[in-house]
Design an enzyme around this catalytic site. Structure first.
Site, PDB file in Angstrom:
ATOM      1  CD  GLU A 218      -3.037  -0.801   0.022  1.00 41.77           C
ATOM      2  OE1 GLU A 218      -3.182  -0.104  -0.589  1.00 41.77           O
ATOM      3  OE2 GLU A 218      -3.788  -1.947   0.163  1.00 41.77           O
ATOM      4  NE  ARG A 222      -3.815   2.729  -0.827  1.00 43.34           N
ATOM      5  CZ  ARG A 222      -4.948   2.766  -0.510  1.00 43.34           C
ATOM      6  NH1 ARG A 222      -5.748   3.561  -0.153  1.00 43.34           N
ATOM      7  NH2 ARG A 222      -5.810   1.364  -0.407  1.00 43.34           N
ATOM      8  CG  ASP A 368      -5.912  -7.123  -7.775  1.00 43.72           C
ATOM      9  OD1 ASP A 368      -4.806  -7.461  -7.148  1.00 43.72           O
ATOM     10  OD2 ASP A 368      -6.596  -6.374  -7.374  1.00 43.72           O
ATOM     11  CD  GLU A 537     -10.476  -1.518  -8.899  1.00 44.53           C
ATOM     12  OE1 GLU A 537     -11.738  -1.162  -8.433  1.00 44.53           O
ATOM     13  OE2 GLU A 537      -9.543  -1.519  -8.000  1.00 44.53           O
ATOM     14  CB  THR A 624      -1.675  -1.236  -9.388  1.00 44.76           C
ATOM     15  OG1 THR A 624      -3.069  -1.819  -9.336  1.00 44.76           O
ATOM     16  CG2 THR A 624      -1.063  -0.958  -7.759  1.00 44.76           C
TER      17      THR A 624
HETATM   18  C1  DMJ Z   1      -6.030   0.582  -5.170  1.00 46.99           C
HETATM   19  O1  DMJ Z   1      -5.285   0.775  -4.015  1.00 46.99           O
HETATM   20  C2  DMJ Z   1      -5.390  -0.115  -6.289  1.00 46.99           C
HETATM   21  O2  DMJ Z   1      -5.921   0.277  -7.584  1.00 46.99           O
HETATM   22  C3  DMJ Z   1      -4.908  -1.726  -6.154  1.00 46.99           C
HETATM   23  O3  DMJ Z   1      -4.563  -2.049  -7.190  1.00 46.99           O
HETATM   24  C4  DMJ Z   1      -6.434  -2.275  -6.007  1.00 46.99           C
HETATM   25  N1  DMJ Z   1      -7.172  -1.496  -4.730  1.00 46.99           N
HETATM   26  C5  DMJ Z   1      -7.445  -0.273  -4.858  1.00 46.99           C
HETATM   27  C6  DMJ Z   1      -8.575   0.354  -5.735  1.00 46.99           C
HETATM   28  O4  DMJ Z   1      -9.594  -0.571  -5.723  1.00 46.99           O
END
Ligand code: DMJ
Length: 642
Positions: A218, A222, A368, A537, A624
């Protein structure tokens, strides 16, 4: 039903003799085409026998009349695809009248496939200024979200928009601020850029040195990703930030400070790699102690361990220090050697043994972004695509074949294409469950097919293989399913998880509440899965698919989703809230605004409505968490050569 024995709608069964996926069964069948075909068939019959000019003329007249009665005018297709609400009916083209028919022989319009109808239908061609004004509304939404955060939660990770407080669910590094900064730069939200970069410059370094436990994944996607993207967009690497298309007049942050903070943070996060006995990093780091440890059960999520490389590799590039890239890439090099199920992997991995744990296979939570980064890390490093990183594209390709063979199914009665799960591995039962998280996949598949250029350009340059075309079609089919997960509910917002009605599974279940939606019986939404966390997404995939196919329907769908967010999640005093139940009206609100609403959801919507190809997909790769990083040309990683 066994995972390996059920119907396989995207498996080799659907692959024609030439190896290409046969999409014919998805296409609207043209009545005109069928009629012309039958006429041709009959004509050849007549040629052999009793054909006369009189009979031919009568046949022609009857067929003309038949056509008038049977032919469906374009508006018949529009509401179903667009869910009606936004369509202006003033310009609807009518089928020719009987009088017109007698005046002049009918000129039969060519029937177009659905995507072409969208392109050619003036109803759906919003003017550029309309999209610019919609884009402005997204910027206003971003500023509204920020104002709630700034007024009630500045410095906390997240805003609690209903109780007007802040909360530190991500370790206390002001995650909303860092997640928002590059979005603000991209949108030209200058006040937000000033406030966010001031807070980062004055506070973040201190926070990093004082705070305790953070999750490696995370914090990387982020915070580190946000810092590095803002660094690049602020001109830090001098390496092509002009490619971004962001106007020079938009406010930027101080890149030197962003890089300094990034290195300090990454140096601490590196402990998760170097403290592990294997190439798989431990899941958590205590920032102030500079120590790392495994999760309580000793396991890391597969997606978490494999979704660090874009950020660490870019940091190596701009800092000149290969250690970040070296440690992060070891994970993927190690995963390359592990046994897989047709390229698919279990969702847990053990950092002590370096082996996958359990058999649960899914592209939703914990799985994912493993698949996303196989492709994106390969895309990021252009120079190594055909050499040291070729294995990543091969792993991605094999995994997508596995998805098509083992996980893709169609619903009954309406044949929606979805990606299910194998919770007990390849020999266990197939579960028709799909997390909203899986809706990243259409975007990834489309990106993998054209590598970021438009489909048109890729076709003109003869760059698409049959497999690319098949993957692009799957991307479009899945995007349709993802938006139906929104449109099928009472609020027009998707649940966290959906189940799908499949043949041989007569159970059924509760629906989404929008009884007028065609797919209301195809999609099942269980009580515990009805929440919406403002996730990105689906709009992420709509953005990528719009850039690649140039089909305006993706924008229209995104606009409908944005309007539903505005209607049901906007909080008057500032910010947006998650929802407890998207199937009931009015929906009960949940007191939380996730950082990714500003970092991802609103950024992708803004870019979806963008008229000028800002951040082109062949020059940028989005991590992501939607933080764009430049595709790195002329780079052979220092770590690969030492
Ligand atoms: C985000 O933190 C990122 O996109 C991660 O890959 C998946 N979950 C959340 C958004 O849903």
């Amino acid at each position: 039903m066994s995972g390996g024995s059920g119907p396989l709608p995207y498996s080799m069964r659907d692959v024609g003799a030439g190896g290409a996926y046969n999409n014919a069964k998805f296409r609207h069948r043209s009545r005109l085409k069928m009629f012309v075909q039958s006429l041709a068939t009959n004509s050849s019959k007549y040629r052999c026998g009793k054909f006369t000019v009189g009979k031919f003329l009568s046949l022609l007249m009857v067929s003309g009349l038949l056509y008038l009665f049977l032919h469906k005018s374009p508006e018949g297709l529009v509401p179903d695809e667009l869910h009606g609400k936004e369509v202006n009916n003033n310009n609807v083209r009518r089928a020719p009248s009987i009088r017109t028919f007698w005046r002049k022989a009918p000129r039969l319009p060519p029937r177009l496939p659905p995507n072409e109808i969208y392109k050619n239908n003036s109803l759906l061609q919003q003017s550029p200024s309309e999209w610019t004004s919609r884009q402005k509304k997204v910027k206003e939404a971003f500023e509204h979200a920020w104002s709630g955060y700034r007024n009630y939660a500045m410095g906390y990770d997240e805003l609690m928009p209903l109780s007007h407080r802040g909360t530190d669910g991500l370790g206390g590094l002001g995650a909303t601020i860092v997640d928002s900064l590059d979005t603000a730069i991209i949108m030209g939200a200058d006040d937000v850029v000033s406030e966010a970069s001031k807070w980062i410059e004055e506070n973040l370094m201190k926070r990093i040195s004082e705070k305790g436990q953070v999750n490696l994944f995370e914090t990387t996607i982020r915070v580190l990703g946000g810092l590095l993207s803002a660094y690049h967009l602020s001109g830090g690497d001098h390496a092509g930030s002009v490619d971004s298309g962001i106007p020079a007049s938009y406010k930027k942050a101080n890149p030197e400070r962003l890089l300094e903070v990034s290195k300090d943070l990454a140096d601490r996060l590196l402990l998760a790699f170097t403290s592990s006995p294997t190439a798989i990093p431990l899941s958590d780091v205590i920032l102030r102690d500079r120590t790392a440890h495994a999760a309580p059960d000793g396991l890391s999520s597969t997606s978490e361990a494999s979704t660090l490389q874009l950020e660490f590799s870019y940091l190596s590039r701009v800092s000149g220090d290969p250690k970040y890239d070296r440690e992060a890439m070891k994970v993927l090099e190690h995963m390359r050697t592990l046994p897989k199920v047709q390229g698919l992997v279990p969702i847990y991995i053990n950092p002590s043994s370096g082996q996958f744990s359990g058999e649960n296979i899914r592209l939703g939570s914990r799985g994912d972004s493993y698949y996303e980064y196989l492709l994106k890390v390969w895309i990021q490093q252009v120079e190594s695509r055909d050499s040291s990183l070729k294995y990543l594209f091969e792993m991605y390709t094999e995994a997508m074949r596995g998805v098509k063979h083992l996980l893709v199914r169609k619903t009954v009665p309406n044949k929606l294409v979805f990606v299910g799960e194998l919770p007990f591995g390849r020999n266990g039962d197939f579960s028709p469950k799909m997390d909203h998280l899986v809706c990243f996949l259409p975007g990834t598949l489309a990106l993998g097919a054209t590598k970021g250029i438009t489909k048109k350009k890729a076709l003109e340059s003869n760059l698409l293989t049959d497999e690319d075309i098949e993957n692009l079609q799957l991307a479009e089919d899945l995007a349709k399913t993802c938006v139906e997960m929104y449109f099928v509910t009472s609020t027009g917002l998707a649940p966290e998880i959906a189940y799908f009605h499949i043949e041989g599974n007569p159970e059924g279940g509760p629906d989404g509440g929008n009884k007028s939606n065609k797919y209301v019986n195809d999609i099942i939404i269980k009580p515990l899965d009805r929440h919406n966390l403002l996730r990105p997404e689906t709009v992420e995939s709509l953005f990528v698919l719009h850039r690649i196919t140039e089909d305006p329907k993706y924008r229209e769908w995104g606009w409908q989703i944005f309007q539903a967010f505005e209607k049901y999640t906007k909080v008057d005093s500032g910010g947006y809230s998650s929802l407890d139940d998207v199937t009931s009206l009015p929906p009960h609100r949940r007191d939380k605004m996730e950082t990714f609403f500003l970092g991802e959801t609103l950024k992708y919507l803004y870019l979806l409505f963008d008229e000028s190809n800002t951040l082109p997909l062949d020059k940028y790769v989005f991590n992501t968490e939607a933080h764009p990083l430049p595709v790195m040309r002329s780079m052979e990683q220092a770590s690969h050569s030492v």
